[in-house]
Design a protein around this motif. Structure first.
Motif, PDB file in Angstrom:
ATOM      1  N   ASP A   1       0.839  -1.202   0.000  1.00 18.94           N
ATOM      2  CA  ASP A   1       0.000   0.000   0.000  1.00 18.94           C
ATOM      3  C   ASP A   1       0.876   1.254   0.000  1.00 18.94           C
ATOM      4  O   ASP A   1       0.558   2.243  -0.670  1.00 18.94           O
ATOM      5  CB  ASP A   1      -0.916   0.005   1.223  1.00 18.94           C
ATOM      6  CG  ASP A   1      -2.002  -1.053   1.145  1.00 18.94           C
ATOM      7  OD1 ASP A   1      -2.313  -1.497   0.029  1.00 18.94           O
ATOM      8  OD2 ASP A   1      -2.532  -1.443   2.209  1.00 18.94           O
ATOM      9  N   ARG A   2       1.965   1.211   0.753  1.00 19.85           N
ATOM     10  CA  ARG A   2       2.884   2.354   0.758  1.00 19.85           C
ATOM     11  C   ARG A   2       3.508   2.542  -0.622  1.00 19.85           C
ATOM     12  O   ARG A   2       3.656   3.666  -1.106  1.00 19.85           O
ATOM     13  CB  ARG A   2       3.998   2.137   1.795  1.00 19.85           C
ATOM     14  CG  ARG A   2       3.506   2.033   3.227  1.00 19.85           C
ATOM     15  CD  ARG A   2       3.044   3.374   3.775  1.00 19.85           C
ATOM     16  NE  ARG A   2       2.690   3.266   5.188  1.00 19.85           N
ATOM     17  CZ  ARG A   2       3.529   3.505   6.179  1.00 19.85           C
ATOM     18  NH1 ARG A   2       4.784   3.865   5.924  1.00 19.85           N
ATOM     19  NH2 ARG A   2       3.136   3.391   7.426  1.00 19.85           N
TER      20      ARG A   2
ATOM     21  N   ASP B   1       4.925   6.201  -1.400  1.00 22.29           N
ATOM     22  CA  ASP B   1       5.739   6.407  -0.194  1.00 22.29           C
ATOM     23  C   ASP B   1       6.881   5.395  -0.200  1.00 22.29           C
ATOM     24  O   ASP B   1       6.829   4.365   0.465  1.00 22.29           O
ATOM     25  CB  ASP B   1       4.868   6.231   1.052  1.00 22.29           C
ATOM     26  CG  ASP B   1       5.629   6.461   2.355  1.00 22.29           C
ATOM     27  OD1 ASP B   1       6.812   6.848   2.292  1.00 22.29           O
ATOM     28  OD2 ASP B   1       5.027   6.231   3.426  1.00 22.29           O
TER      29      ASP B   1
ATOM     30  N   GLY C   1       8.533   4.750   3.306  1.00 23.96           N
ATOM     31  CA  GLY C   1       7.669   3.938   4.147  1.00 23.96           C
ATOM     32  C   GLY C   1       7.644   2.494   3.707  1.00 23.96           C
ATOM     33  O   GLY C   1       7.651   1.572   4.548  1.00 23.96           O
ATOM     34  N   TYR C   2       7.634   2.280   2.402  1.00 26.39           N
ATOM     35  CA  TYR C   2       7.664   0.930   1.835  1.00 26.39           C
ATOM     36  C   TYR C   2       8.939   0.201   2.250  1.00 26.39           C
ATOM     37  O   TYR C   2       8.909  -0.921   2.779  1.00 26.39           O
ATOM     38  CB  TYR C   2       7.569   1.044   0.316  1.00 26.39           C
ATOM     39  CG  TYR C   2       7.821  -0.218  -0.473  1.00 26.39           C
ATOM     40  CD1 TYR C   2       6.989  -1.319  -0.357  1.00 26.39           C
ATOM     41  CD2 TYR C   2       8.883  -0.286  -1.374  1.00 26.39           C
ATOM     42  CE1 TYR C   2       7.206  -2.467  -1.102  1.00 26.39           C
ATOM     43  CE2 TYR C   2       9.107  -1.422  -2.124  1.00 26.39           C
ATOM     44  CZ  TYR C   2       8.256  -2.508  -1.988  1.00 26.39           C
ATOM     45  OH  TYR C   2       8.488  -3.644  -2.737  1.00 26.39           O
TER      46      TYR C   2
END
Length: 225
Positions: A152-153, A158, A161-162
């Motif tokens: 989702d990141r 992102d 974040g990933y």
């Protein structure tokens, strides 16, 4: 011409940076076809086979002498076109899988954790690791580790974040000989981990294998002149 087939534009700068670091002066052609991954995810790898064939045929017509597929999900399907097209079509994760299968050489069984954030990547990656381990006379004891929330990141743009979520998943792993990052987009997460375990990713060894294949093709062409 070495041509790279991607299903996301985020891979382009990754491989350009690897080229600049390890293969300066090498000319790469990048093709990005996001629709191939979408088809594979919705209906399975076979669903995008026809479109993949068109993409690869056009790449060869445009001068590709070696094609490197950087998406594990469709790598096996892409590789199957090698004989039909008459040029090597390589999957980026095969050298990584071979290295994983060769880990812990003192034992007949190698314990491997496969970290994934996208479910469609899992079967192609684990199948390939088993294949490479068997070719080396080994048995692969595989464990799947999900990087929860990481994809989702990634889809949200992102990247940090990933990669942090992937690194967190890696750092929680114990009791294996080697960790495999199933997706090329995960490679930079290896630098964010604190684990003492070997962490393998596909872009650098995959590109190295493709460069070697392209060099071999150039040598054969020179001999044929």
């Amino acid at each position: 011409m070495l041509t790279l087939l991607h299903t996301s534009p985020v891979h382009v700068p990754v491989f350009d940076a690897l080229r600049d670091r390890h293969h300066p002066g090498l000319e790469l052609r990048h093709l990005v076809h996001e629709e191939l991954l979408a088809a594979a995810r919705s209906d399975g790898p076979g669903a995008m086979d026809s479109a993949l064939g068109v993409v690869l045929t056009e790449a060869v017509a445009d001068g590709a002498t070696v094609v490197l597929c950087t998406r594990s999900t469709i790598g096996g399907a892409a590789q199957a076109y090698t004989a039909r097209l008459g040029v090597p079509v390589l999957r980026v994760d095969r050298p990584m899988a071979a290295a994983a299968g060769a880990a812990a050489p003192e034992r007949d069984t190698v314990r491997i954790a496969v970290v994934a954030a996208l479910r469609s990547t899992l079967a192609p990656t684990t199948d390939l690791i088993r294949e490479e381990a068997a070719a080396a006379g080994r048995r692969a004891d595989l464990r799947t580790v999900w990087a929860d929330g990481a994809w989702d990141r990634f889809e949200g743009g992102d990247r940090d974040g990933y990669l942090d979520l992937v690194a967190r998943a890696v750092d929680a792993i114990t009791g294996v000989d080697v960790v495999v990052l199933a997706q090329a987009s995960m490679a930079a997460a290896a630098d964010r981990t604190g684990t003492a375990l070997p962490v393998l990713s596909s872009p650098a060894p995959g590109l190295r294998a493709a460069v070697a294949a392209a060099a071999g093709d150039a040598e054969r062409s020179a001999r044929d002149v």
